[in-house]
Structures are given as C-alpha cells and as structure tokens.
Design a protein around this motif. Structure first.
Motif, short mmCIF file in Angstrom:
data_model
loop_
_atom_site.label_atom_id
_atom_site.label_comp_id
_atom_site.label_asym_id
_atom_site.label_seq_id
_atom_site.Cartn_x
_atom_site.Cartn_y
_atom_site.Cartn_z
N MET A 61 -23.27 -3.86 17.22
CA MET A 61 -23.61 -4.91 16.27
C MET A 61 -24.96 -5.53 16.61
O MET A 61 -25.41 -5.46 17.76
CB MET A 61 -22.53 -6.00 16.27
CG MET A 61 -21.19 -5.54 15.73
SD MET A 61 -21.29 -5.09 13.98
CE MET A 61 -19.71 -4.35 13.72
N ALA A 62 -25.58 -6.16 15.63
CA ALA A 62 -26.88 -6.77 15.87
C ALA A 62 -26.74 -7.90 16.87
O ALA A 62 -25.70 -8.54 16.97
CB ALA A 62 -27.48 -7.29 14.57
N ARG A 63 -27.80 -8.17 17.60
CA ARG A 63 -27.77 -9.20 18.63
C ARG A 63 -27.46 -10.56 18.02
O ARG A 63 -28.14 -11.00 17.11
CB ARG A 63 -29.11 -9.25 19.36
CG ARG A 63 -29.44 -7.98 20.14
CD ARG A 63 -30.82 -8.11 20.72
NE ARG A 63 -31.20 -6.97 21.51
CZ ARG A 63 -31.71 -5.86 21.01
NH1 ARG A 63 -31.89 -5.75 19.72
NH2 ARG A 63 -32.05 -4.86 21.79
N GLY A 64 -26.46 -11.23 18.58
CA GLY A 64 -26.13 -12.58 18.16
C GLY A 64 -25.65 -12.66 16.72
O GLY A 64 -25.75 -13.69 16.10
N SER A 94 -27.74 -0.10 11.62
CA SER A 94 -27.76 1.34 11.36
C SER A 94 -27.08 2.10 12.50
O SER A 94 -26.52 3.18 12.29
CB SER A 94 -29.19 1.83 11.19
OG SER A 94 -29.94 1.66 12.38
N ARG A 95 -27.10 1.52 13.70
CA ARG A 95 -26.40 2.15 14.83
C ARG A 95 -24.90 2.16 14.59
O ARG A 95 -24.20 3.14 14.90
CB ARG A 95 -26.75 1.40 16.12
CG ARG A 95 -26.16 2.02 17.38
CD ARG A 95 -26.71 1.35 18.63
NE ARG A 95 -28.13 1.59 18.77
CZ ARG A 95 -28.87 1.08 19.74
NH1 ARG A 95 -28.33 0.30 20.64
NH2 ARG A 95 -30.16 1.35 19.82
N ASP A 96 -24.37 1.06 14.02
CA ASP A 96 -22.94 1.00 13.71
C ASP A 96 -22.58 2.04 12.65
O ASP A 96 -21.54 2.70 12.74
CB ASP A 96 -22.58 -0.40 13.21
CG ASP A 96 -22.84 -1.48 14.25
OD1 ASP A 96 -22.63 -1.21 15.44
OD2 ASP A 96 -23.28 -2.58 13.86
N VAL A 97 -23.44 2.19 11.65
CA VAL A 97 -23.20 3.18 10.59
C VAL A 97 -23.21 4.58 11.19
O VAL A 97 -22.35 5.42 10.88
CB VAL A 97 -24.27 3.06 9.48
CG1 VAL A 97 -24.07 4.17 8.44
CG2 VAL A 97 -24.19 1.70 8.81
N ALA A 98 -24.18 4.85 12.06
CA ALA A 98 -24.28 6.17 12.70
C ALA A 98 -23.02 6.48 13.50
O ALA A 98 -22.49 7.59 13.45
CB ALA A 98 -25.52 6.23 13.59
N GLN A 99 -22.54 5.47 14.25
CA GLN A 99 -21.35 5.67 15.07
C GLN A 99 -20.12 5.92 14.20
O GLN A 99 -19.31 6.81 14.49
CB GLN A 99 -21.14 4.44 15.96
CG GLN A 99 -20.07 4.62 17.03
CD GLN A 99 -20.04 3.46 18.02
OE1 GLN A 99 -20.66 2.43 17.79
NE2 GLN A 99 -19.34 3.63 19.13
N VAL A 110 -22.23 9.29 5.52
CA VAL A 110 -23.07 8.15 5.88
C VAL A 110 -22.95 7.04 4.84
O VAL A 110 -22.80 5.86 5.16
CB VAL A 110 -24.54 8.58 6.05
CG1 VAL A 110 -25.45 7.36 6.16
CG2 VAL A 110 -24.69 9.48 7.27
N ARG A 111 -23.03 7.43 3.56
CA ARG A 111 -22.94 6.42 2.49
C ARG A 111 -21.59 5.71 2.52
O ARG A 111 -21.52 4.49 2.32
CB ARG A 111 -23.17 7.10 1.12
CG ARG A 111 -24.61 7.51 0.87
CD ARG A 111 -24.84 7.93 -0.56
NE ARG A 111 -24.18 9.19 -0.86
CZ ARG A 111 -24.79 10.37 -0.89
NH1 ARG A 111 -26.09 10.46 -0.62
NH2 ARG A 111 -24.13 11.47 -1.17
N ARG A 125 -20.93 1.75 3.16
CA ARG A 125 -20.15 0.92 2.21
C ARG A 125 -19.00 0.21 2.93
O ARG A 125 -18.77 -0.98 2.73
CB ARG A 125 -19.60 1.79 1.08
CG ARG A 125 -20.61 2.18 0.02
CD ARG A 125 -19.93 2.72 -1.23
NE ARG A 125 -19.13 3.91 -0.94
CZ ARG A 125 -19.60 5.16 -1.01
NH1 ARG A 125 -20.86 5.37 -1.37
NH2 ARG A 125 -18.82 6.20 -0.75
N ASP A 126 -18.29 0.96 3.78
CA ASP A 126 -17.13 0.38 4.47
C ASP A 126 -17.54 -0.77 5.40
O ASP A 126 -16.81 -1.76 5.54
CB ASP A 126 -16.41 1.46 5.29
CG ASP A 126 -15.70 2.49 4.40
OD1 ASP A 126 -15.57 2.22 3.19
OD2 ASP A 126 -15.32 3.55 4.92
N LEU A 127 -18.69 -0.62 6.02
CA LEU A 127 -19.16 -1.65 6.96
C LEU A 127 -19.90 -2.79 6.26
O LEU A 127 -20.16 -3.83 6.87
CB LEU A 127 -20.10 -1.02 8.00
CG LEU A 127 -19.45 -0.07 9.01
CD1 LEU A 127 -20.53 0.64 9.83
CD2 LEU A 127 -18.51 -0.84 9.94
#
Length: 338
Positions: free
Chosen positions: A1-4, A10-15, A44-45, A49-51
């Motif tokens: 997740m992004a800091r704070g 995009s890292r979360d989407v990739a994972q 990926v799409r 969407r889910d996230l």
C-alpha cells in the motif's frame, strides 16, 4: 500500500494480478498490445477494478502546484552529459516556478533503499532516463506523472517520451565512414541494457549490412576507459583481418579505443579510424581529436522538462526527436592501402 495511506498502488495491482509493475503500467496506459497477452491484460484490469486503483496521473490537476518540485532520475554514467541535461531541465523549471531534485541511480540500476521518505508527497512529477528506469520502482516514481528520456516510445512507462535522434546520429557516422572507403567495421558497444544502445547497434548493422562487401563485428565493454581499452585491444588482436573503422557507442569508449590502438603499436586514423558519440569535452582533449556526434544535452533537458510541464497541465507535449550533428575531426580518414 502507499506510504501512510490505504490508497492502492500499482504494486498492489501487480501483486494481485501476479504480474510485474511494468506490465500493469503498460495495460493501464493502453500500451500492452503486442507486449502482454489479452488474458494478462484482462487480469490486470480486473485486479485494478477490484482494488479500486486509480493512477496518480488522474489526480495531476490536484497535484500541480502543490510542491512545484520534480525529480530528475539519471544513471551514474556519462556524468558530463547528464549534467547538461540537468542544467537545461532546471532552467525551464525555474522559469515556471519549479525546482528540480537530481537523483543519480548508481550504475543505472535501482538503489538499495528509497532516498525520499515520502517521494509521492514531496514531488509533482518525475523526469527519468531509460538507463535509470529500474530506480523508478524503488522510489515509486512510476506512480507519479512521468516523462521518459532516451526511451522506446512504443514501450515507455511514461506519459510522454523525449528522445534525441540517435538513429540519425549513427546513420551519419556510418555514412561518413563508408564514404571514406571503410568496409571492415568493429562496433565497440556499451554493455548496458538500454533502448538507446539497442538503437545504435541496430542502425549501424543496417547501414553496414546494406553495402556489398562490408562487414561488422561487435565487442561489448562497460562504459569506462579501462573497460574500453581491454575490449578494444582484444577485438583488434583477434584472428582475421583487422577492422579499419572502430565505431564506439560514446566518447568515453572511444577514448579507451584510442589507447588500445596505440598499445598495439597502431595509429589513429592511419591504421584505424575511431568515432564516438556525445561530443563531450573529452573529444577535443584526445589527440587526434575525435570525430563524434554532438548531442545537445541542455536542449534535451529543456525539452524533457517542457514535456513534463505539459503532462502536469494536461497538454500534449511537443512531438519529434531532437536533431543531432556529426562533427568530423582528425580521428577518421580513408583506410590505408596496405
């Protein structure tokens, strides 16, 4: 997740999709065709969407003017050239009330840790050389408005790309040497996996390959004087006819090549013509002075910064590659008759 924050990255989407961040950028930037499969693109799409993922670029209007600071990411290679890029970029940025933070990526690869505790909070956008692209992941620069320098326009992670006309530069070198009568070529190629060096190799091979009786060999070297000396000396000492023209990917490699020629008891350009590419100060420090291609580093930086400002403001950046110029000096001459 992004800091704070709980905002997905995009890292979360990739994972979630089981792919690389580069693949996520290609799919969400609609540049995936021919690079990833339809099934991967849909995965990926669906993950995005889910996230509930939205690229930071969509919020550029909120970001613009927040810190008025951009990051310039360059490799710790050919530092004189990138100093010029920084000078040009900083000049344009200052004229628009922006500051530029320079971040050299060691040896063109990602750093061990993020040098900015909260890069996304502190920056409005990123300007990055393709030779330092791996560093973008470490600083999450690929999640900010991004303009790539020296990057393949078809596969760039950035919202825009700005390039020097490297293809034309290598064409000018090849045509100059061919017109002098050279037919046996050695390409001293930078041992760096980067689009800009791939372009040089491809164009040189095409120009030489189009001439009946012409031949081309390749030797790879790290971008250093010592590395170039060793690679050039080995290649020039190899069995078979000695090349009469040595085409180097940059001026530092050319300087090493000239040293190798002298170590073998040969002369530049009497026995071997040598060319570089960059037109660094080094080019006129050599004796004989180096035939090379002049790249306007400051203009390159200016154009890159103008493109990033255009992206931040939702405008279309200026199109077209930056022209380059062959500078003929004393390191090239017709091949000897022997």
């Amino acid at each position: 997740m992004a800091r704070g924050s709980t905002r997905p990255t995009s890292r979360d989407v990739a994972q979630a999709a089981g792919v690389s961040q580069a693949a996520v950028s290609l799919v969400l930037g609609d540049k995936w065709r021919g690079r990833v499969s339809e099934a991967t693109a849909e995965r990926v799409r669906e993950a995005a969407r889910d996230l509930g993922y939205r690229p930071n670029l969509a919020a550029r209007n909120l970001r613009l003017g927040r810190t008025r600071t951009v990051l310039l990411v360059v490799p710790a290679l050919t530092t004189e050239f990138f100093a010029g890029v920084y000078t040009g970029a900083a000049r344009v940025a200052a004229a628009h009330g922006f500051g530029v933070v320079l971040y050299p990526s060691p040896e063109g690869v990602g750093p061990a840790r993020d040098p900015f505790a909260s890069a996304q909070a502190a920056l409005d956008g990123v300007l990055a050389s393709s030779m330092a692209a791996d560093a973008l992941t470490a600083i999450r620069g690929d999640q900010l408005p991004l303009v790539m320098l020296d990057s393949d326009p078809e596969g760039s992670l950035g919202a825009a790309t700005v390039n020097l006309d490297i293809t034309d530069g290598m064409r000018q070198i090849a045509d100059h040497l061919l017109s002098l009568g050279h037919r046996s070529f050695l390409h001293l190629a930078a041992d760096v996996p980067s689009w800009t060096f791939e372009v040089r190799a491809r164009e040189l091979a095409a120009r030489v390959g189009a001439v009946p009786g012409a031949s081309l060999r390749t030797a790879r070297a790290p971008i250093s004087i010592d590395g170039a000396v060793a690679a050039a000396e080995a290649a020039l000492s190899a069995p078979g006819p000695r090349p009469t023209a040595l085409v180097c990917d940059d001026d530092k490699l050319a300087a090493g090549a000239c040293k190798a020629v002298r170590r073998l008891g040969l002369r530049v350009p009497d026995d071997v013509s040598v060319t570089g590419l960059d037109d660094l100060a080094l080019a006129t420090a050599l004796d004989p002075e180096l035939t090379t291609v002049r790249l306007d580093a400051e203009l390159f930086g200016e154009r890159g910064m103008r493109a990033l400002l255009a992206v931040l403001e939702g405008r279309t950046p200026e199109a077209g590659d930056i022209p380059v110029e062959l500078v003929v000096r004393a390191s090239t001459a017709p091949p000897s008759a022997s």
